[in-house]
Write a protein that holds these residues in place. Structure first.
Motif, PDB file in Angstrom:
ATOM      1  N   ARG A 349      39.158  32.898  53.909  1.00  0.00           N
ATOM      2  CA  ARG A 349      40.174  33.583  54.716  1.00  0.00           C
ATOM      3  C   ARG A 349      41.261  32.617  55.170  1.00  0.00           C
ATOM      4  N   ARG A 350      40.874  31.437  55.597  1.00  0.00           N
ATOM      5  CA  ARG A 350      41.858  30.475  56.109  1.00  0.00           C
ATOM      6  C   ARG A 350      42.795  29.968  55.019  1.00  0.00           C
ATOM      7  N   ARG A 351      42.413  30.120  53.774  1.00  0.00           N
ATOM      8  CA  ARG A 351      43.271  29.695  52.665  1.00  0.00           C
ATOM      9  C   ARG A 351      43.942  30.877  51.985  1.00  0.00           C
ATOM     10  N   ASP A 352      43.992  32.001  52.693  1.00  0.00           N
ATOM     11  CA  ASP A 352      44.633  33.221  52.186  1.00  0.00           C
ATOM     12  C   ASP A 352      44.018  33.676  50.865  1.00  0.00           C
ATOM     13  N   LEU A 353      42.710  33.485  50.736  1.00  0.00           N
ATOM     14  CA  LEU A 353      42.000  33.897  49.526  1.00  0.00           C
ATOM     15  C   LEU A 353      41.012  35.025  49.804  1.00  0.00           C
ATOM     16  N   ALA A 354      41.162  35.682  50.950  1.00  0.00           N
ATOM     17  CA  ALA A 354      40.222  36.756  51.299  1.00  0.00           C
ATOM     18  C   ALA A 354      40.266  37.885  50.273  1.00  0.00           C
ATOM     19  N   GLU A 355      41.467  38.258  49.838  1.00  0.00           N
ATOM     20  CA  GLU A 355      41.575  39.349  48.870  1.00  0.00           C
ATOM     21  C   GLU A 355      41.004  38.959  47.516  1.00  0.00           C
ATOM     22  N   ALA A 356      40.970  37.674  47.222  1.00  0.00           N
ATOM     23  CA  ALA A 356      40.453  37.213  45.930  1.00  0.00           C
ATOM     24  C   ALA A 356      38.933  37.183  45.888  1.00  0.00           C
ATOM     25  N   ALA A 357      38.288  37.200  47.050  1.00  0.00           N
ATOM     26  CA  ALA A 357      36.832  37.035  47.092  1.00  0.00           C
ATOM     27  C   ALA A 357      36.118  38.240  46.492  1.00  0.00           C
ATOM     28  N   GLU A 358      35.163  37.975  45.610  1.00  0.00           N
ATOM     29  CA  GLU A 358      34.276  38.991  45.047  1.00  0.00           C
ATOM     30  C   GLU A 358      32.857  38.606  45.450  1.00  0.00           C
ATOM     31  N   VAL A 359      32.289  39.348  46.398  1.00  0.00           N
ATOM     32  CA  VAL A 359      30.984  38.987  46.949  1.00  0.00           C
ATOM     33  C   VAL A 359      29.893  39.773  46.234  1.00  0.00           C
ATOM     34  N   PHE A 360      28.885  39.050  45.756  1.00  0.00           N
ATOM     35  CA  PHE A 360      27.771  39.651  45.036  1.00  0.00           C
ATOM     36  C   PHE A 360      26.464  39.318  45.757  1.00  0.00           C
ATOM     37  N   LEU A 361      25.575  40.285  45.811  1.00  0.00           N
ATOM     38  CA  LEU A 361      24.220  40.003  46.264  1.00  0.00           C
ATOM     39  C   LEU A 361      23.471  39.282  45.151  1.00  0.00           C
ATOM     40  N   LEU A 362      22.631  38.342  45.523  1.00  0.00           N
ATOM     41  CA  LEU A 362      21.893  37.567  44.534  1.00  0.00           C
ATOM     42  C   LEU A 362      20.917  38.460  43.778  1.00  0.00           C
ATOM     43  N   SER A 363      21.016  38.439  42.451  1.00  0.00           N
ATOM     44  CA  SER A 363      20.067  39.129  41.580  1.00  0.00           C
ATOM     45  C   SER A 363      19.183  38.091  40.903  1.00  0.00           C
TER      46      SER A 363
END
Length: 621
Positions: A349-363
């Motif tokens: 977020r602090r690097r203005d990359l919040a929109e780029a983040a793709e969060v995955f649950l560990l499989s």
């Protein structure tokens, strides 16, 4: 006398799509593995005496279970090959089982990443042959083994091709058409130089092999001449880890003179301003990159190296060059903890990359090094796909769910997409996504039965009835009929009654359409919802003139579909009433495609700014 020649066998290859109520991944179901395998085998005469076909994308992606089964049988295959992945293995096994029930003589071959010890298909007796490894060598071995009397399933571990020399892409060879949206998956590399413990790829392909430059150049020549291609994803798990990245990009820029949009995976470390500009000149519009965690020790625990300052520098250069980034982050890494995971989100977020983040649950995917560690150290995980982690180290189910809340709070976005009552676009292939039934009519069951063979995998049932409570047993019977024919379908039921439904009746209706142990429900396991059911969603449609009387009589957990009040002032009152109540159920508004600009702004504000309505569907009648 010579022996009579055996008629040629017919092989049908099927790759089923991602079950997704939003159909956000529908355009990614391109059977490129089938294309490469069949192209290789045909070019070398390995399929003599065999005809073949690949099930079309519209059917494989959008057809409901009954329609899918009918389409497969219409091909009259002697051999059915299925590419199985985590998201489609259970439905593929169901399809194979139904084919076997009706035509025991059909031989069934399963191949793909999910063919591995620990997978749900490994010990399943449905298939005749399971092929682990590369299909170019595995398919000939499987075909040769079809008539053996060995006990089923026969398991074949196919060796990799020594080199990809001469392996042409399936598009320019006429084996595979571009996707319905003009997209192609083009393999440029097999294997990965990284050894990430959670990834099956590095374990299944230990060496890195590259396709001939001539083959890649020929694809772009073909695409320019063909005219249908708009978008190309280069299948290379680490595009810039090979030597000569700048030279590869310069060549792509020359070959891609038609300006196709390109996408791939890359490492951000080592990317400077000049290299970022070269990506743009080549035609790249987006890049995927794995961060997973900002903590080097956490990354090292799953076999990854991290140079965080270099990662940040590379990201900044690519953003400046105008490329869209998708940065992968994993929730639940075994050496991470909730505080460390939050640190990663805050860093983005602090690097203005919040929109780029793709969060995955560990499989914990079968066949991976992390799955082996999980078994040795006593982790808990789902035994069926998507194999989500349930407990390990600092993580348990409560903390994993809190991690989803942290994603939404820190990145300021919704992690799970709301399931709408209606689709915005029709399904390709004429698959029916919406039908209307009158539950008060004795012909409702027959009408549903007639529609089932053409139903889409995701379908909305508009159900008319005077009193939903009295009609609940009849509606439940419709659900049982639909579920029997399409057990993997995703259904949405919109009650259009003259009275509001009670909570007890709503529960009865939804339960009849639900199969709790369904992939889409497990994917949404870490989601805060009163019903816990995502493979089927129940909605009550609320007439514009009745919302005042109905709002507090309807179950608070139930999703509602409000018909748009004709007056902006009345709409504002409705929005205000919803804002005051903070119902856990979702609210949608339908209709009003031709309203004036001022009224339109009212509606958009209620959706985008206040969040009172999940979505406005103006074109829905």
């Amino acid at each position: 006398m010579s022996k009579p020649r055996r008629p040629p066998r017919h092989l049908l290859w099927v790759q089923l799509g991602v079950p997704d109520a939003e159909q956000a991944f529908a355009d990614s179901n391109l059977p490129v593995a089938a294309g490469y395998v069949l192209g290789h085998c045909c070019a070398r005469g390995l399929l003599d005496g065999l005809t073949w076909a690949i099930l079309d994308e519209a059917t494989a992606t959008y057809a409901g279970d009954a329609g899918l089964l009918g389409a497969v049988l219409d091909h009259r295959p002697d051999v059915l090959c299925c590419s199985v992945y985590m998201w489609n293995v259970e439905r593929s096994l169901w399809l194979a089982g139904r084919v076997r029930e009706s035509h025991p003589e059909i031989r069934i071959i399963l191949g793909g990443p999910e063919v591995s010890p620990g997978s749900v298909c490994w010990d399943d007796p449905t298939a005749d042959i399971l092929v682990a490894g590369e299909g170019e060598t595995g398919l000939p071995l499987a075909l040769a083994a079809l008539d053996r009397a060995d006990s089923r399933p026969i398991r074949i571990v196919a060796p990799p091709l020594a080199a990809l020399t001469g392996l042409a892409d399936p598009y320019s060879q006429g084996i595979l058409p571009p996707g319905l949206k003009g997209n192609c998956l083009l393999e440029t590399t097999r294997g990965c130089p990284c050894r990430c413990h959670y990834c099956f790829y590095s374990k299944s392909a230990r060496t890195v092999r590259h396709h001939d430059e001539a083959a890649i150049r020929n694809f772009f020549r073909w695409a320019a001449a063909d005219g249908r291609v708009r978008d190309v994803y280069l299948l290379d798990p680490s595009f810039n880890r090979a030597r000569g990245t700048r030279g590869r990009l310069d060549k792509l820029a020359r070959w891609n003179r038609g300006g196709l949009d390109l996408h791939t995976e890359t490492r951000l470390e080592g990317i400077d301003a000049a290299l970022a500009a070269a990506y743009t000149r080549a035609g790249f519009r987006s890049l995927e990159a794995g961060l997973q965690s900002i903590h080097p020790a956490v990354c090292a625990g799953v076999g990854r190296r991290l140079d965080l300052p270099a990662f940040a520098t590379g990201a900044a250069h690519l953003v400046t060059a105008g490329l869209k980034l998708d940065i992968g982050v994993i929730l639940g890494l075994p050496d991470d903890d909730p505080a460390g995971f939050r640190d990663t989100l805050v860093w983005l977020r602090r690097r203005d990359l919040a929109e780029a983040a793709e969060v995955f649950l560990l499989s914990l995917i079968p066949g991976t090094a992390l799955r082996e560690r999980a078994a040795a150290e006593g982790f808990r995980w789902m035994p069926r796909p998507p194999y989500y982690l349930l407990a390990a180290g600092a993580w348990d189910e409560t903390r994993l769910l809190q991690g989803i809340y942290d994603v939404e709070e820190i990145l300021d976005r919704q992690h799970h997409v709301d399931i709408p009552p209606y689709d915005a676009e029709p399904a390709p292939g004429g698959w029916v996504q919406r039908i209307r039934l009158n539950a008060d009519s004795p012909g409702a069951a027959a009408a549903l039965a007639a529609a089932i063979p053409r139903l889409a995998a995701v379908v909305t049932l508009d159900i008319d009835c005077h009193d939903p409570d009295r009609a609940a047993p009849r509606i439940a019977a419709l659900g049982e009929r639909l579920l029997a024919a399409c057990p993997f379908g995703l259904s949405r039921m919109v009650l259009r009654g003259a009275r509001p439904v009670s909570s007890d009746a709503a529960v009865t209706i939804q339960a009849a359409f639900a199969r709790a142990d369904q992939y889409w429900n497990r994917v949404n396991y870490f989601r805060d919802d009163a019903t816990g059911l995502y493979s089927c969603r129940l909605f009550q449609r609320v007439p514009a003139a009745e919302w005042r009387d109905w709002l507090d009589r309807l179950p608070a957990w139930l999703d509602l579909v409000f018909e748009l009040p004709p007056d902006p002032t009345e709409f504002d009152r409705l929005a205000g009433a919803l804002y005051e109540r903070l119902r856990p159920g979702l609210s949608f508004v339908v209709g009003g495609d031709g309203v004036g600009e001022d009224f339109r702004r009212h509606i958009v504000r209620a959706v985008e700014e206040t969040g009172v309505f999940s979505r406005w569907l103006p074109a829905v009648e």
